[in-house]
Write a protein that holds these residues in place. Structure first.
Motif, PDB file in Angstrom:
ATOM      1  N   THR A 140       0.383  41.067 -81.315  1.00 15.13           N
ATOM      2  CA  THR A 140       0.216  40.031 -80.342  1.00 15.13           C
ATOM      3  C   THR A 140       0.610  40.036 -78.844  1.00 15.13           C
ATOM      4  OG1 THR A 140       0.917  38.507 -82.551  1.00 15.13           O
ATOM      5  CG2 THR A 140       1.054  37.423 -80.350  1.00 15.13           C
ATOM      6  N   LEU A 141       1.528  40.658 -78.659  1.00 16.36           N
ATOM      7  CA  LEU A 141       1.953  40.968 -77.236  1.00 16.36           C
ATOM      8  C   LEU A 141       1.036  41.721 -76.700  1.00 16.36           C
ATOM      9  CD1 LEU A 141       3.669  40.363 -74.924  1.00 16.36           C
ATOM     10  CD2 LEU A 141       5.278  42.376 -75.887  1.00 16.36           C
ATOM     11  N   SER A 142       0.363  42.559 -77.158  1.00 21.34           N
ATOM     12  CA  SER A 142      -0.429  43.617 -76.706  1.00 21.34           C
ATOM     13  C   SER A 142      -1.898  42.893 -76.276  1.00 21.34           C
ATOM     14  CB  SER A 142      -0.750  44.703 -77.872  1.00 21.34           C
ATOM     15  OG  SER A 142      -1.818  45.763 -77.156  1.00 21.34           O
ATOM     16  N   LYS A 143      -2.396  42.037 -77.279  1.00 18.69           N
ATOM     17  CA  LYS A 143      -3.460  41.228 -77.180  1.00 18.69           C
ATOM     18  C   LYS A 143      -3.115  40.319 -75.649  1.00 18.69           C
ATOM     19  CE  LYS A 143      -5.190  41.560 -81.946  1.00 18.69           C
ATOM     20  NZ  LYS A 143      -5.472  40.559 -82.843  1.00 18.69           N
ATOM     21  N   GLU A 144      -2.022  39.902 -75.796  1.00 22.35           N
ATOM     22  CA  GLU A 144      -1.659  38.815 -74.627  1.00 22.35           C
ATOM     23  C   GLU A 144      -1.588  39.353 -73.243  1.00 22.35           C
ATOM     24  OE1 GLU A 144       1.564  36.401 -75.577  1.00 22.35           O
ATOM     25  OE2 GLU A 144       0.777  35.734 -77.195  1.00 22.35           O
ATOM     26  N   LEU A 145      -1.189  40.610 -73.264  1.00 25.22           N
ATOM     27  CA  LEU A 145      -1.178  41.384 -72.068  1.00 25.22           C
ATOM     28  C   LEU A 145      -2.347  41.925 -71.478  1.00 25.22           C
ATOM     29  CD1 LEU A 145       2.115  43.430 -72.941  1.00 25.22           C
ATOM     30  CD2 LEU A 145       2.018  41.676 -71.035  1.00 25.22           C
TER      31      LEU A 145
ATOM     32  N   ALA B 246      -5.431  40.267 -72.423  1.00 25.31           N
ATOM     33  CA  ALA B 246      -5.953  39.335 -71.865  1.00 25.31           C
ATOM     34  C   ALA B 246      -5.503  38.754 -70.342  1.00 25.31           C
ATOM     35  CB  ALA B 246      -5.819  38.247 -72.927  1.00 25.31           C
ATOM     36  N   ALA B 247      -4.371  39.170 -70.182  1.00 26.27           N
ATOM     37  CA  ALA B 247      -3.782  38.924 -68.947  1.00 26.27           C
ATOM     38  C   ALA B 247      -4.442  39.753 -67.853  1.00 26.27           C
ATOM     39  CB  ALA B 247      -2.179  39.048 -68.986  1.00 26.27           C
ATOM     40  N   GLY B 248      -5.085  41.016 -68.163  1.00 24.72           N
ATOM     41  CA  GLY B 248      -5.803  41.666 -67.368  1.00 24.72           C
ATOM     42  C   GLY B 248      -5.043  43.125 -67.118  1.00 24.72           C
ATOM     43  N   PHE B 249      -3.908  43.587 -67.918  1.00 25.37           N
ATOM     44  CA  PHE B 249      -3.511  44.927 -67.939  1.00 25.37           C
ATOM     45  C   PHE B 249      -4.456  45.676 -68.931  1.00 25.37           C
ATOM     46  CE2 PHE B 249       0.073  42.003 -67.188  1.00 25.37           C
ATOM     47  CZ  PHE B 249       0.607  42.365 -65.872  1.00 25.37           C
ATOM     48  N   ASP B 250      -4.311  47.051 -68.196  1.00 28.11           N
ATOM     49  CA  ASP B 250      -4.971  48.205 -69.045  1.00 28.11           C
ATOM     50  C   ASP B 250      -4.173  48.538 -70.231  1.00 28.11           C
ATOM     51  OD1 ASP B 250      -4.993  51.399 -68.751  1.00 28.11           O
ATOM     52  OD2 ASP B 250      -7.018  50.866 -68.537  1.00 28.11           O
ATOM     53  N   GLN B 251      -4.839  48.828 -71.246  1.00 32.72           N
ATOM     54  CA  GLN B 251      -4.353  49.113 -72.640  1.00 32.72           C
ATOM     55  C   GLN B 251      -3.405  50.408 -72.484  1.00 32.72           C
ATOM     56  OE1 GLN B 251      -4.564  47.206 -75.446  1.00 32.72           O
ATOM     57  NE2 GLN B 251      -2.943  48.343 -75.866  1.00 32.72           N
ATOM     58  N   GLU B 252      -3.895  51.539 -71.652  1.00 31.89           N
ATOM     59  CA  GLU B 252      -2.704  52.501 -71.496  1.00 31.89           C
ATOM     60  C   GLU B 252      -1.441  52.097 -70.702  1.00 31.89           C
ATOM     61  OE1 GLU B 252      -2.996  56.677 -68.737  1.00 31.89           O
ATOM     62  OE2 GLU B 252      -4.812  55.753 -69.484  1.00 31.89           O
ATOM     63  N   ASP B 253      -1.708  51.281 -69.754  1.00 29.52           N
ATOM     64  CA  ASP B 253      -0.410  50.749 -69.233  1.00 29.52           C
ATOM     65  C   ASP B 253       0.431  49.875 -69.959  1.00 29.52           C
ATOM     66  OD1 ASP B 253      -0.806  51.805 -66.770  1.00 29.52           O
ATOM     67  OD2 ASP B 253      -1.693  50.074 -65.854  1.00 29.52           O
ATOM     68  N   ILE B 254      -0.152  49.168 -71.051  1.00 30.55           N
ATOM     69  CA  ILE B 254       0.262  48.342 -71.928  1.00 30.55           C
ATOM     70  C   ILE B 254       1.243  49.433 -72.892  1.00 30.55           C
ATOM     71  CG2 ILE B 254       0.123  46.758 -73.878  1.00 30.55           C
ATOM     72  CD1 ILE B 254      -2.304  45.351 -72.465  1.00 30.55           C
ATOM     73  N   ASN B 255       0.581  50.474 -73.578  1.00 33.54           N
ATOM     74  CA  ASN B 255       1.018  51.170 -74.506  1.00 33.54           C
ATOM     75  C   ASN B 255       2.328  51.881 -73.920  1.00 33.54           C
ATOM     76  OD1 ASN B 255      -0.675  50.610 -76.297  1.00 33.54           O
ATOM     77  ND2 ASN B 255      -2.074  52.422 -75.862  1.00 33.54           N
TER      78      ASN B 255
END
Length: 150
Positions: free
Chosen positions: A23-28, A30-39
């Motif tokens: 859920t947090l990954s999806k919200e981040l 959606a907020a415009g963050f890159d998946q690599e940065d999220i991981n």
């Protein structure tokens, strides 16, 4: 990655909201963050949590910390001074200082300045339930007056 960490702290952890990883990954995202940065932020924060559980027992308080060449190249002089100030003020223990250094060195950016160091200290202390210390650091974060070391 650092921006993701700050966003997570301000919007979730500081408010004691802990959504599941997906859920947090999806919200981040959606907020415009890159998946690599999220991981990367998830990995960074997981390491912070696991390192925070370790004991202070292995580090004494009488030694002097000598920074490696890699650390002095990545951590700004202001960052190093700030950590020294916090340690002398008994806000950071030697183990917490090492945690902050480790997490600063784990960031993907070439230099870690005072602003990033303040956030890392804040996250580390918050994660360890150091409420009084947190308030001291929060005041230092949002106060432009820098401590003077003698």
């Amino acid at each position: 990655m650092f921006e993701v960490l700050v966003y997570m702290f301000e919007n979730y952890f500081e408010s004691d909201i802990h959504p599941d990883h997906e859920t947090l990954s999806k919200e981040l995202f959606a907020a415009g963050f890159d998946q690599e940065d999220i991981n990367g932020a998830f990995d960074w924060y997981s390491a912070l949590e696991s390192m925070s559980e370790e004991s202070d027992a292995q580090l004494g308080t009488a030694g002097i910390r000598i920074y490696s060449e890699a650390e002095t190249k990545r951590l700004s002089a202001d960052s190093l001074s700030f950590m020294m100030f916090l340690e002398q003020a008994k806000v950071l223990t030697p183990a917490q200082r090492e945690l902050v250094i480790d997490r600063a060195m784990a960031l993907s950016q070439p230099e870690v300045g005072l602003e990033e160091t303040r956030w890392i200290v804040l996250m580390a202390l918050w994660n360890q339930d150091k409420a009084n210390d947190y308030l001291f650091v929060e005041d230092a974060m949002f106060n432009d007056n820098r401590p003077t070391l003698h």
